[in-house]
Design a protein around this motif. Structure first.
Motif, PDB file in Angstrom:
ATOM      1  N   LYS A  46      84.785 132.566 -52.554  1.00 48.45           N
ATOM      2  CA  LYS A  46      84.231 131.914 -53.839  1.00 48.45           C
ATOM      3  C   LYS A  46      84.043 132.690 -55.039  1.00 48.45           C
ATOM      4  CE  LYS A  46      80.392 130.909 -51.815  1.00 48.45           C
ATOM      5  NZ  LYS A  46      80.424 131.437 -50.303  1.00 48.45           N
ATOM      6  N   SER A  47      83.611 133.872 -54.952  1.00 46.39           N
ATOM      7  CA  SER A  47      83.259 134.722 -56.180  1.00 46.39           C
ATOM      8  C   SER A  47      84.649 135.386 -56.500  1.00 46.39           C
ATOM      9  CB  SER A  47      82.486 135.955 -55.662  1.00 46.39           C
ATOM     10  OG  SER A  47      81.107 135.513 -55.432  1.00 46.39           O
ATOM     11  N   THR A  48      85.501 135.688 -55.596  1.00 47.38           N
ATOM     12  CA  THR A  48      86.926 136.098 -56.120  1.00 47.38           C
ATOM     13  C   THR A  48      87.524 135.159 -56.830  1.00 47.38           C
ATOM     14  OG1 THR A  48      86.732 137.188 -53.895  1.00 47.38           O
ATOM     15  CG2 THR A  48      88.955 137.106 -54.941  1.00 47.38           C
ATOM     16  N   TYR A  88      77.855 135.922 -63.122  1.00 41.42           N
ATOM     17  CA  TYR A  88      78.460 136.403 -61.829  1.00 41.42           C
ATOM     18  C   TYR A  88      77.146 136.561 -60.967  1.00 41.42           C
ATOM     19  CZ  TYR A  88      82.680 137.154 -64.377  1.00 41.42           C
ATOM     20  OH  TYR A  88      83.657 137.258 -65.121  1.00 41.42           O
ATOM     21  N   GLN A  89      77.686 136.562 -59.633  1.00 38.51           N
ATOM     22  CA  GLN A  89      76.659 136.530 -58.455  1.00 38.51           C
ATOM     23  C   GLN A  89      75.531 137.484 -58.607  1.00 38.51           C
ATOM     24  OE1 GLN A  89      78.571 136.655 -54.691  1.00 38.51           O
ATOM     25  NE2 GLN A  89      76.627 135.920 -53.538  1.00 38.51           N
ATOM     26  N   GLU A  90      75.969 138.917 -58.950  1.00 39.25           N
ATOM     27  CA  GLU A  90      74.978 140.070 -58.978  1.00 39.25           C
ATOM     28  C   GLU A  90      75.203 140.243 -60.430  1.00 39.25           C
ATOM     29  OE1 GLU A  90      73.722 141.065 -56.394  1.00 39.25           O
ATOM     30  OE2 GLU A  90      75.166 140.678 -54.716  1.00 39.25           O
ATOM     31  N   LEU A 168      78.507 129.010 -62.916  1.00 37.79           N
ATOM     32  CA  LEU A 168      77.568 129.789 -62.308  1.00 37.79           C
ATOM     33  C   LEU A 168      77.618 130.287 -60.822  1.00 37.79           C
ATOM     34  CD1 LEU A 168      75.109 127.384 -63.921  1.00 37.79           C
ATOM     35  CD2 LEU A 168      75.610 129.559 -64.837  1.00 37.79           C
ATOM     36  N   ASP A 169      77.560 131.431 -60.506  1.00 39.17           N
ATOM     37  CA  ASP A 169      77.867 132.101 -59.238  1.00 39.17           C
ATOM     38  C   ASP A 169      76.624 132.201 -58.653  1.00 39.17           C
ATOM     39  OD1 ASP A 169      78.712 132.833 -56.741  1.00 39.17           O
ATOM     40  OD2 ASP A 169      80.135 134.340 -57.540  1.00 39.17           O
ATOM     41  N   GLU A 170      75.949 131.369 -57.595  1.00 45.78           N
ATOM     42  CA  GLU A 170      74.631 131.312 -57.203  1.00 45.78           C
ATOM     43  C   GLU A 170      73.566 131.576 -58.191  1.00 45.78           C
ATOM     44  OE1 GLU A 170      73.882 133.089 -53.376  1.00 45.78           O
ATOM     45  OE2 GLU A 170      76.232 133.052 -52.933  1.00 45.78           O
TER      46      GLU A 170
HETATM   47 MG   LIG Z   1      79.959 135.407 -53.767  1.00 49.78          MG
END
Ligand SMILES: [Mg+2]
Ligand SMILES: Nc1ncnc2c1ncn2[C@@H]1O[C@H](COP(=O)(O)OP(=O)(O)OP(=O)(O)O)[C@@H](O)[C@H]1O
Length: 507
Positions: A46-48, A88-90, A168-170
């Motif tokens: 997903k993030s990729t 991003y997620q982080e 929106l990643d998480e």
């Molecule tokens: Mg991810």
């Protein structure tokens, strides 16, 4: 938007990391005015995919189209200039810069060639007010605020930037209920204005609450894109896992559970300016669930218990004997373990390997003069990797290359390797997919049944209810209720958190 049917599209995307196929032949299309959930287990890609859509990574094959025109974004700033805002997620903001500077990162208004500080502070104040964040000081360092606040700042920033697409990643991983609701209002508003929104989450409730369509990835492959109106929860989970699993909500109360002898007791333990004194007994073979909104003092309690922010009042007894816990190493020496909430800041050491990240706490406990050799390390890392189903190409791979959920499992493995008598877990299933989620819950149950004493902080009430023998509720930096027996159920907990009817839940 003329007669464009898709705002943003990816066609035939492939991405390889060395031997590893992160994405294979992925098609993904976003319509204007839709909320599109992107789902998949940890490591699904997903993030990729998001990073490829926004120019953070470049695909090995395939193309990205913005309103039907092929684009090749150099980097996320370039995508941003085309109206694509991303969280991003982080969270990747600058913790030692002010909140205002972070909000305007990369697009600061200037005056006579200088950054116009006054103006960004004024605009930041207005912007924060729009998100109900009036109590945040735009001049304060961002890093002084909790992960949740930082996350909201990152979201506010992305929303301001997103003329066409918001990704929106998480975003909700560290937000409490109110904050999630606020975010959903913002999303609904943007949707009404015709923005296309990509929403990655591991909370299925949220997917069903807000998304129109869903795309599911598994192991870097596209499983399908479907309208949510035609899907049930079980359909979604089945597509994510690629197998039929019985999906139990686990909402039934467990009642009074047998517990072993008293292990740790806190008496009037508190810390000025951080947490009101609290008293709590924890027995062997018992899980104490800690519920409460973010900022209610949950994490503060964990940090006091583990000596990171030592108590300045009260007493801590271990097996009946008073002990002094003034630092994390005191805590470790007494057989305490602690998995923190913010794995990026307090947990993973990105450049070290998975193996090193797992053995580091055990090595610290043994002392550096009793160095574990490589074979021991590999054995230990292998054992826990198997137990928690940690998916890494090799134990020597840097942990930063693992997916978010797998990193979380490494941190849990790290503490389990020290064989603690008392283990504190702060949001152990945050940002973890359904499959890994079930494994972590099973692990908690097993540790409890093996006689470990655990304190588990979690926002997932169904889950806390399933494994806790008692639940303490935190509100405004104070332990306000202790629930047992029949009161261990989500609706009573919510009432206690919300302070709805104190008489009804008097413990
Ligand atoms: Mg991810
Ligand atoms: N820079 C990288 N180098 C090597 N491997 C990578 C890199 N980035 C991601 N991977 C690998 O690609 C796969 C997909 O990772 P990705 O982060 O996209 O997963 P995800 O679906 O976002 O998972 P999660 O839900 O845990 O965040 C994983 O196996 C991961 O280890």
């Amino acid at each position: 938007m003329a007669d464009t049917s898709y705002t943003l599209q990816a066609r035939g995307i492939c991405k390889y990391f060395g031997e590893h196929t992160a994405l294979q032949d992925i098609d993904f299309a976003l319509r204007p005015g839709e909320v599109h959930a992107l789902l998949g287990e940890n490591g699904a890609g997903k993030s990729t995919l998001i990073k490829i859509l926004t120019g953070a990574y470049h695909p090995d094959a395939g193309e990205v189209l913005l309103e039907d025109r092929p684009v090749s974004f150099r980097d996320p700033l370039h995508a941003q200039a085309h109206g694509i805002g991303t969280v991003y997620q982080e969270v990747n903001l600058l913790p030692n810069r002010s909140v205002a500077e972070n909000l305007f990162l990369g697009r600061q208004p200037t005056r006579f060639g200088m950054v116009d500080k006054r103006r960004i502070e004024r605009e930041a104040t207005e912007l924060l007010a729009r998100y109900g964040l009036d109590d945040i000081d735009p001049r304060a360092e961002l890093g002084a605020y909790s992960v949740a606040v930082q996350q909201i700042v990152a979201i506010a920033r992305a929303v301001e930037l997103s003329g066409k697409v918001l990704i929106l990643d998480e975003p909700t991983a560290s937000l409490d209920r109110n904050e999630v609701e606020k975010l959903f209002e913002v999303i609904a508003d943007l949707k009404a204005r015709g923005l296309a929104i990509v929403f990655i989450t591991h909370f299925l409730d949220q997917v069903f609450a807000i998304a129109d369509r869903v795309t599911i990835l598994r192991n870097g492959r596209l499983i399908g894109t479907e309208p949510l109106t035609e899907m049930s929860r079980t359909d979604v989970v089945r597509m994510m896992l690629g197998k039929d699993i019985s999906f139990s909500g686990g909402t039934s109360a467990v009642g009074e559970r047998e517990v072993g002898e008293l292990l740790v007791s806190f008496r009037g333990t508190g810390r000025t300016g951080s947490l009101q004194p609290f008293s709590l007994d924890i027995h062997k073979g018992e899980v104490i669930g800690v519920a409460g909104l973010l900022g209610s003092g949950r994490t503060e309690m964990a940090r006091i218990m583990f000596g990171i922010d030592p108590a300045d009042s009260g007493e801590i007894r271990l097996n009946g004997t008073p002990v002094s816990i003034q630092s994390a190493s005191d805590a470790i020496a007494h057989g305490f373990g602690f998995c923190p909430e913010d794995r990026k800041a307090d947990g993973i050491i990105g450049d070290l390997s998975v193996r090193e990240n797992i053995v580091i706490a055990l090595q610290g406990k043994l002392g550096w003069f009793r160095a574990l050799n490589r074979d021991d390390q590999l054995e230990i890392a292998g054992r826990f990797a198997e137990m928690l189903d940690i998916r890494a190409a090799s134990p020597d791979m840097p942990i930063k290359l693992l997916s978010g959920g797998n990193q979380q499992k490494v941190i849990l493995a790290r503490w389990l390797a020290t064989d603690p008598g008392f283990l504190i877990l702060d949001e152990p299933t945050r940002g973890i997919d359904v499959g890994a989620h079930a494994e972590i819950v099973r692990t908690i149950n097993r540790l409890r049944d093996d006689g470990m004493a655990l304190v588990v902080i979690s926002s997932e009430l169904d889950e806390v209810v399933a494994y806790s023998s008692r639940i303490v509720v935190m509100r405004d930096r104070e332990l306000v209720a202790e629930l047992r027996g029949e009161n261990i159920n989500p609706s009573v907990i919510v009432q206690a958190i919300a302070n709805q009817s104190d008489e009804a839940i008097a413990s």
